[in-house]
Design an enzyme around this catalytic site. Sequence first.
Site, short mmCIF file in Angstrom:
data_model
loop_
_atom_site.label_atom_id
_atom_site.label_comp_id
_atom_site.label_asym_id
_atom_site.label_seq_id
_atom_site.Cartn_x
_atom_site.Cartn_y
_atom_site.Cartn_z
N PRO A 180 23.78 7.20 -0.46
CA PRO A 180 23.15 8.03 0.57
C PRO A 180 21.64 8.08 0.36
CG PRO A 180 24.24 9.40 -1.07
CD PRO A 180 24.58 7.98 -1.39
N MET A 181 20.90 7.87 1.45
CA MET A 181 19.44 7.92 1.39
C MET A 181 18.95 8.73 2.59
SD MET A 181 18.67 3.97 0.36
CE MET A 181 19.95 3.28 1.42
N CYS A 204 20.66 17.61 -6.77
CA CYS A 204 19.47 17.10 -6.13
C CYS A 204 18.33 18.10 -6.27
CB CYS A 204 19.76 16.83 -4.65
SG CYS A 204 18.35 16.19 -3.73
N GLN A 206 28.23 12.94 2.33
CA GLN A 206 27.62 13.58 1.17
C GLN A 206 27.08 14.94 1.59
OE1 GLN A 206 23.76 12.84 -0.91
NE2 GLN A 206 25.14 12.19 -2.56
#
Length: 101
Positions: A10-11, A93, A63
């Site tokens: 995931p970006m 994160c 996500q």
Amino acid sequence: QEARRLSVAPMMDYTDRFDRYFLRQISKRALLYTEMVTTGAIIHGDQDRHLWFEEQEHPIVLQLGGSDPKALAKCAKIGQGYGYDEINLNVGCPSDRVSSG
């Protein structure tokens, strides 16, 4: 379940539905992740905008980002209802959007 040899991480601002469509043209079997979606965006925002995907995008992983276990559980159930193959929890994160819930 088939062993996954390739997945696309995931970006944020990159692995949106248009990028996933492009990647799916390259590989039908790669495991694709959504951009990280915060629990607040799902609970308080437009769920379809954040969670809808094309059937051809399978296998696909949602996500979720957040720090509140109850909100993560609620959003995981919502994501499950959309038909994701997996739900991935991002609780480490450093993003303000994640650490603030």
